[in-house]
Design an enzyme around this catalytic site. Structure first.
Site, PDB file in Angstrom:
ATOM      1  CG  ASN A  91      -8.254  11.764   5.294  1.00  0.00           C
ATOM      2  OD1 ASN A  91      -7.320  11.027   5.606  1.00  0.00           O
ATOM      3  ND2 ASN A  91      -8.594  12.823   6.009  1.00  0.00           N
ATOM      4  NE  ARG A 418      -2.322   1.573  11.229  1.00  0.00           N
ATOM      5  CZ  ARG A 418      -2.845   1.067  10.114  1.00  0.00           C
ATOM      6  NH1 ARG A 418      -2.050   0.708   9.125  1.00  0.00           N
ATOM      7  NH2 ARG A 418      -4.152   0.917   9.980  1.00  0.00           N
ATOM      8  NE  ARG A 448      -8.714  -1.530   5.354  1.00  0.00           N
ATOM      9  CZ  ARG A 448      -9.790  -1.353   6.126  1.00  0.00           C
ATOM     10  NH1 ARG A 448      -9.954  -0.239   6.784  1.00  0.00           N
ATOM     11  NH2 ARG A 448     -10.675  -2.315   6.233  1.00  0.00           N
ATOM     12  CG  HIS A 478      -6.373  -1.790  17.229  1.00  0.00           C
ATOM     13  ND1 HIS A 478      -7.016  -0.806  17.958  1.00  0.00           N
ATOM     14  CD2 HIS A 478      -5.791  -1.147  16.189  1.00  0.00           C
ATOM     15  CE1 HIS A 478      -6.832   0.373  17.374  1.00  0.00           C
ATOM     16  NE2 HIS A 478      -6.095   0.201  16.308  1.00  0.00           N
ATOM     17  CE1 TYR A 511      -0.969  10.138  12.916  1.00  0.00           C
ATOM     18  CE2 TYR A 511      -1.992   8.199  13.883  1.00  0.00           C
ATOM     19  CZ  TYR A 511      -1.625   8.925  12.770  1.00  0.00           C
ATOM     20  OH  TYR A 511      -1.906   8.446  11.520  1.00  0.00           O
ATOM     21  NE  ARG A 607      -8.833  11.361  14.768  1.00  0.00           N
ATOM     22  CZ  ARG A 607      -8.701  10.589  13.682  1.00  0.00           C
ATOM     23  NH1 ARG A 607      -8.716  11.131  12.484  1.00  0.00           N
ATOM     24  NH2 ARG A 607      -8.545   9.291  13.783  1.00  0.00           N
ATOM     25  CG  HIS A 635      -4.717   8.053  17.481  1.00  0.00           C
ATOM     26  ND1 HIS A 635      -4.013   7.060  18.136  1.00  0.00           N
ATOM     27  CD2 HIS A 635      -5.301   7.449  16.417  1.00  0.00           C
ATOM     28  CE1 HIS A 635      -4.155   5.918  17.495  1.00  0.00           C
ATOM     29  NE2 HIS A 635      -4.927   6.126  16.449  1.00  0.00           N
TER      30      HIS A 635
END
Length: 734
Positions: A91, A418, A448, A478, A511, A607, A635
């Site tokens: 992170n 993704r 990314r 997205h 997730y 979160r 998530h």
């Protein structure tokens, strides 16, 4: 942030062969963008509550501090704590590569705009240096003083070279000679050899050697090869850092020289991508070029061994161009991302108890051992999925796979942001296209750090005959959408999936996300219009059951908040509960402040980043902010409104950040039935229960772990959900 583009192939129909690689650009004004936030519209007196927003960068650091606190929590399984140390390190790397790099870029360009928190970029950067230095030291101490001894007590030993016995040293010598030495490339620094390029996040040895004949000292850099395991296994669950093995055998790299000192160091570089819209005529080529440039971004952090030679450090800082504040002196070993390998050891006694996601009861076969027909199941009832508690493989993945194989299916349309490289969903889409079905895939190749992988499988889809579209100019796609068009005796029917997470079977096991499988006609029509917007020139900005960014998510949520204010003032039940990864958008936060000033109770489950200041007298007294971190990454995004006693809930892909609301195509869907809304309500009741463990945010930006109000044990939200789903599985099997 990157500038994103929307392009589509202009080839033959699916099934007639690969698409033409030429690309065309669709204009960005296909969507109307909300006007910029105007703080003057807020009903505050001059000078009142000017500091009402917490700083987003510092809030992110507080989030990573919560991750570190999980590693420090001795009630958690030991190998999971080691994994949290690795997650903290990863992170922090990304934070420097993107956020710190962006701040430095703005400062260097003279774009010193004051943040909504009231801080100038230089002030934020100074606080980042101070906070990250403290967290990095705390992270290293947790590893050295807590995790390493605790692992040793359990028979897992992370040792340094001097702790190896003779047989282990012989093994390492042989390993170095046969496997490592052939890969190493020492790079000298002298008038004939300029200072070498140091790749971002690589682990390196700074070696100082002396020529015994001339007594002259020389500097050389040796890169620790990333192709080998970070920690070398010695057998019997004993491990030694790879750099220790290399450091002890440098004589083979520098024969005839005296090795004076060996120090490890690591550089973090600006690795945020910038693809200009001028490059849009060939986005794939432009992105590949930019991926190469990423390797050569300017340094933003230098990590060094705490006892590094002063002359070596001076050389490194001078050649790399980093300031004293950007140097982090840490005890070895550096780069603890490698602890993921240790956490993967086959020691179930030191991990979370096994939990196998089960098929949702509405999609589970009753008597037959064969998989249920997803289409027949959805004709009977919509299904609200909650991953990872509900299996992704036997729901969403099966939905796409059955659609690909079903001769009644005419078309499949899907967004992909993704996914894994070996995704069965990619294979199913390829099969569908090759069987003659119309397959449209909206691929966001600029997700990314997944860009290279996305380029590979986007080309695979193109070659199979799928229509592949790459996104809108200036916007990332997205949203998480899949639609199957099926020819049935009653006519054409649309089956739709709208989710909060990516179509990635691997991350779906880690997730926490929601997804709606539905045949609702209004939702299906909305999604069909949106796909037409994304793939062509259709201009439909009005949706019955969706909020779509950048067109209507912010305005839709503002309107929903205003309706709660109206309900409260009229004496009807009113409450707002939001679950998101981050909330930063000032316009929405100010609308929540208005609702709080009107007396509406507001609960936020965030979160990560939170710019809201809760509990401020006269501003946010009715706002409570909590955070849950744990075994699974929280998530999902949920927007819940009490709505005068008839609760409504929206789920989808959008966080409450500028990039989501203004620079991405995001979707929130209104859950169509009370059954689904009730399930969301029960989850939020659990999350905000005073006996549920988590962190609570104070008005000064400090997060503290919640205490039991009556001394009763605090309950873990994710463990409660695991137990609930296990009970459901037992009832279904009885």
């Amino acid at each position: 942030m990157s500038t994103d583009t929307f392009q589509q192939g202009t080839g033959s129909d699916a099934g007639d062969g690969p698409l033409d690689p030429s690309l065309r650009v669709v204009p960005a004004d296909i969507f109307d963008v909300d006007p910029p936030y105007d703080p003057d519209e807020v009903e505050f007196a001059p000078g009142e509550f000017e500091d009402r927003f917490l700083d987003r960068e510092l809030s992110w650091l507080h989030f990573n501090q919560r991750v570190l606190e999980l590693a420090e929590n001795d009630t958690l399984p030991l190998l999971e704590r080691a994994r949290f140390l690795a997650i903290f390190a990863s992170n922090l790397d990304e934070f420097f590569m993107v956020r710190v790099a962006g701040l430095k870029r703005r400062i260097a360009a003279g774009v010193a705009v004051r943040a909504a928190s009231g801080l100038m970029p230089r002030e934020v950067l100074d606080q980042i240096w101070k906070t990250t230095a403290e967290l990095a030291s705390r992270h290293a101490a947790a590893f050295r003083d807590d995790i390493v001894p605790a692992l040793a007590d359990q028979g897992i030993e992370l040792v340094r070279w001097e702790q190896l016995d003779r047989d282990e040293q012989k093994y390492c010598k042989r390993l170095f000679k046969e496997r490592v030495f052939p890969v190493l490339t020492p790079l000298a620094v002298d008038p004939a050899h300029p200072f070498p390029y140091i790749s971002g996040l690589s682990l390196n040895l700074a070696v100082l050697v002396r020529n015994p004949k001339t007594d002259k000292e020389h500097f050389a850099r040796v890169k620790v090869p990333p192709i080998f395991s970070r920690f070398v296994s010695l057998g019997n669950q004993r491990f030694v850092p790879l750099e220790d093995v290399i450091g002890e055998h440098l004589k083979r790299l520098f024969p005839g020289m005296d090795v004076l000192s060996v120090n490890t160091f690591r550089v973090t570089r600006n690795e945020d991508l910038e693809v200009e819209e001028d490059d849009a005529e060939n986005l794939l080529a432009a992105l590949e070029k930019e991926l190469l440039r990423r390797r050569f971004g300017p340094p933003v952090r230098l990590e060094v061994q705490e006892n590094i030679d002063a002359h070596v450090l001076e050389l490194l800082t001078s050649e790399l161009g980093v300031s004293e504040a950007e140097v982090f002196r840490l005890p070895g070993p550096l780069d603890l991302r490698g602890l993921h390998d240790i956490a993967d050891l086959d020691r179930q006694d030191l991990k979370y108890p096994n939990f196998l996601p089960a098929t949702h009861s509405l999609l589970a076969p009753v008597e037959s051992a064969s998989p249920v027909d997803v289409f027949k199941a959805l004709q009977r009832s919509d299904v609200l999925l909650h991953h990872p508690y509900d299996s992704f493989r036997t729901s969403v993945q099966r939905f796409i796979e059955q659609a690909a194989a079903d001769p009644q299916v005419l078309a499949i349309k899907q967004t992909l942001y993704r996914t894994s490289g070996d995704s069965p969903i990619i294979d199913a889409l390829v099969d569908a296209a090759e069987s003659g079905k119309q397959v449209l895939v909206i691929v966001e190749i600029k997700a990314r750090f997944d860009e290279s992988a996305n380029i590979r499988w986007a080309r695979k889809l193109e070659h199979a005959g799928c229509h592949v579209v790459y996104g809108l100019v200036g916007l990332k796609t997205h949203c998480k959408l899949a639609m199957v068009v099926r020819d049935e005796p009653e006519g054409i029917r649309r089956y739709t999936h709208i989710g909060t997470g990516n179509y990635n079977p691997k991350t779906a096991r880690m997730y926490e996300d929601f997804g709606l499988l539905t045949t609702d006609e209004a939702i299906g029509e909305d999604v069909a219009h949106l796909f037409n917007n994304l793939s062509g020139y259709s201009r439909n900005a009005s949706y019955a059951e969706l909020m779509v960014a950048p067109d209507s998510v912010r305005t839709g949520l503002v309107e929903a908040i205003k309706e709660e204010i109206a309900h409260h003032r009229a004496g009807r039940p009113a409450r707002i509960r939001i679950k998101a990864n981050s909330i930063v958008d000032e316009a929405l936060i100010d609308e929540l402040y208005r609702a709080s000033r009107a007396g509406v109770p507001i609960d936020l489950l965030i979160r990560g980043i939170c710019a809201v200041r809760p509990g401020v007298e006269g501003l946010s007294e009715t706002i409570r902010v909590r955070s849950v971190l744990g075994r699974y990454l929280e998530h999902s995004r949920i927007m819940w409104f009490q709505n005068g006693g008839e609760p409504s809930a929206w789920i989808g892909s959008s966080d409450l950040m500028h990039r989501n609301l203004d620079r991405r195509v995001e979707v929130l869907v209104k859950l169509p039935s009370t059954t689904e809304v009730d399930e969301i309500t029960r989850l939020l009741d659990l999350a905000f229960d005073e006996h549920t463990a988590g962190w609570e945010l104070d008005s000064d930006g400090t997060w503290t772990q919640a205490d039991s109000p009556d001394g009763q044990p605090m309950r873990n939200l994710q463990e409660m959900l695991i137990a609930t789903h296990k009970r459901r599985r037992l009832r279904a099997g009885s």
